[in-house]
Design a protein around this motif. Structure first.
Motif, mmCIF file in Angstrom:
data_model
loop_
_atom_site.group_PDB
_atom_site.id
_atom_site.type_symbol
_atom_site.label_atom_id
_atom_site.label_comp_id
_atom_site.label_asym_id
_atom_site.label_seq_id
_atom_site.Cartn_x
_atom_site.Cartn_y
_atom_site.Cartn_z
ATOM 1 N N HIS A 3 0.871 -1.012 0.056
ATOM 2 C CA HIS A 3 0.093 -0.077 0.096
ATOM 3 C C HIS A 3 0.907 1.007 -0.082
ATOM 4 O O HIS A 3 1.960 1.322 0.841
ATOM 5 N N LEU A 4 0.681 2.135 -0.869
ATOM 6 C CA LEU A 4 1.590 3.085 -1.091
ATOM 7 C C LEU A 4 0.648 4.512 -1.390
ATOM 8 O O LEU A 4 -0.303 4.423 -1.971
ATOM 9 N N VAL A 5 1.001 5.609 -0.445
ATOM 10 C CA VAL A 5 0.159 6.685 -0.578
ATOM 11 C C VAL A 5 1.206 7.824 -0.724
ATOM 12 O O VAL A 5 1.973 8.193 -0.084
ATOM 13 N N GLU A 6 1.107 8.558 -1.946
ATOM 14 C CA GLU A 6 1.644 9.657 -2.442
ATOM 15 C C GLU A 6 1.171 11.069 -1.724
ATOM 16 O O GLU A 6 -0.159 11.243 -1.724
ATOM 17 N N SER A 7 1.945 11.973 -1.570
ATOM 18 C CA SER A 7 1.405 13.261 -1.057
ATOM 19 C C SER A 7 2.514 14.630 -1.363
ATOM 20 O O SER A 7 3.612 13.974 -1.495
ATOM 21 N N GLY A 8 1.891 15.649 -1.124
ATOM 22 C CA GLY A 8 2.837 16.757 -1.314
ATOM 23 C C GLY A 8 2.805 17.537 -2.621
ATOM 24 O O GLY A 8 3.456 18.517 -2.766
ATOM 25 N N GLY A 9 1.772 16.839 -3.721
ATOM 26 C CA GLY A 9 1.862 17.770 -4.950
ATOM 27 C C GLY A 9 1.133 18.888 -4.941
ATOM 28 O O GLY A 9 0.452 19.048 -3.899
ATOM 29 N N GLY A 10 1.183 19.665 -5.994
ATOM 30 C CA GLY A 10 0.494 20.682 -5.996
ATOM 31 C C GLY A 10 0.911 21.740 -6.972
ATOM 32 O O GLY A 10 1.787 21.310 -7.954
ATOM 33 N N LEU A 11 0.368 23.107 -7.067
ATOM 34 C CA LEU A 11 0.830 23.783 -8.426
ATOM 35 C C LEU A 11 1.998 24.897 -7.807
ATOM 36 O O LEU A 11 1.884 25.275 -6.934
ATOM 37 N N VAL A 12 2.952 24.911 -8.590
ATOM 38 C CA VAL A 12 4.053 25.781 -8.169
ATOM 39 C C VAL A 12 4.620 26.331 -9.589
ATOM 40 O O VAL A 12 4.445 26.059 -10.687
ATOM 41 N N GLN A 13 5.160 27.411 -9.217
ATOM 42 C CA GLN A 13 5.814 28.416 -10.581
ATOM 43 C C GLN A 13 7.190 27.780 -10.929
ATOM 44 O O GLN A 13 7.983 27.041 -10.069
ATOM 45 N N PRO A 14 7.355 27.834 -12.240
ATOM 46 C CA PRO A 14 8.585 27.417 -12.640
ATOM 47 C C PRO A 14 9.851 28.164 -11.826
ATOM 48 O O PRO A 14 9.738 29.155 -11.389
ATOM 49 N N GLY A 15 10.684 27.173 -11.400
ATOM 50 C CA GLY A 15 12.003 27.715 -10.412
ATOM 51 C C GLY A 15 11.512 27.262 -9.037
ATOM 52 O O GLY A 15 12.412 27.397 -8.126
ATOM 53 N N GLY A 16 10.405 26.881 -8.794
ATOM 54 C CA GLY A 16 10.216 26.728 -7.555
ATOM 55 C C GLY A 16 10.171 25.005 -6.874
ATOM 56 O O GLY A 16 11.000 24.523 -7.645
ATOM 57 N N SER A 17 10.101 24.921 -5.786
ATOM 58 C CA SER A 17 10.431 23.621 -5.110
ATOM 59 C C SER A 17 8.965 22.928 -4.676
ATOM 60 O O SER A 17 8.062 23.665 -3.972
ATOM 61 N N LEU A 18 8.996 21.802 -4.638
ATOM 62 C CA LEU A 18 8.073 20.741 -3.642
ATOM 63 C C LEU A 18 8.668 19.675 -3.075
ATOM 64 O O LEU A 18 9.742 19.292 -3.495
ATOM 65 N N ARG A 19 8.136 19.265 -2.186
ATOM 66 C CA ARG A 19 8.802 17.868 -1.505
ATOM 67 C C ARG A 19 7.515 16.914 -1.685
ATOM 68 O O ARG A 19 6.642 17.088 -0.709
ATOM 69 N N LEU A 20 7.794 15.924 -2.322
ATOM 70 C CA LEU A 20 6.825 14.750 -2.105
ATOM 71 C C LEU A 20 7.109 13.835 -1.048
ATOM 72 O O LEU A 20 8.277 13.621 -0.679
#
Length: 123
Positions: A3-20
């Motif tokens: 069972h795998l649950v991904e999270s942390g995505g979203g809308l971000v501007q070019p050059g930005g950062s996200l942590r999944l």
């Protein structure tokens, strides 16, 4: 089972950062190599980054090398993907999965995919 649950995505501007984040259960996490994949609209699923059981070795697709960092915490059954300097072409649904590593190549272990998390890079 797996069972795998991904999270942390979203809308971000070019050059930005996200942590999944990927929360795993249903198997002995510390004994399984893990990887992140992504699927953009109209494209096939693409390998993004992989990490061995103890986190000592990682591998990245050329398209993200130097910008993304995969890590894991075996005490928490978690895998992470730090994404920096995001580009519009990084837009995709991101998935984690258990993998088999053969000759340094990561292969998804099965069809136990989670729901994924959407990453959209746009201004």
């Amino acid at each position: 089972q797996v069972h795998l649950v991904e999270s942390g995505g979203g809308l971000v501007q070019p050059g930005g950062s996200l942590r999944l984040s990927c929360a795993a259960s249903g198997f002995i996490f510390s004994l399984r190599a893990m990887a992140w994949y992504r699927q953009a609209p109209g494209a096939g699923r693409e390998f993004v980054a992989g990490i061995m059981t103890d986190g000592s070795s990682t591998k990245y697709a050329a398209s993200v090398n130097g910008r993304f960092t995969v890590s894991r915490d075996n005490t928490k059954n978690m895998v992470y993907l730090q994404m920096n300097t995001l580009k519009p072409e990084d837009t995709a649904v991101y998935y984690c999965n258990t993998v088999n590593v053969i000759g340094g190549i990561y292969f998804a272990a099965g069809d136990s995919w989670g729901q994924g998390t959407q990453v959209t890079v746009s201004s």
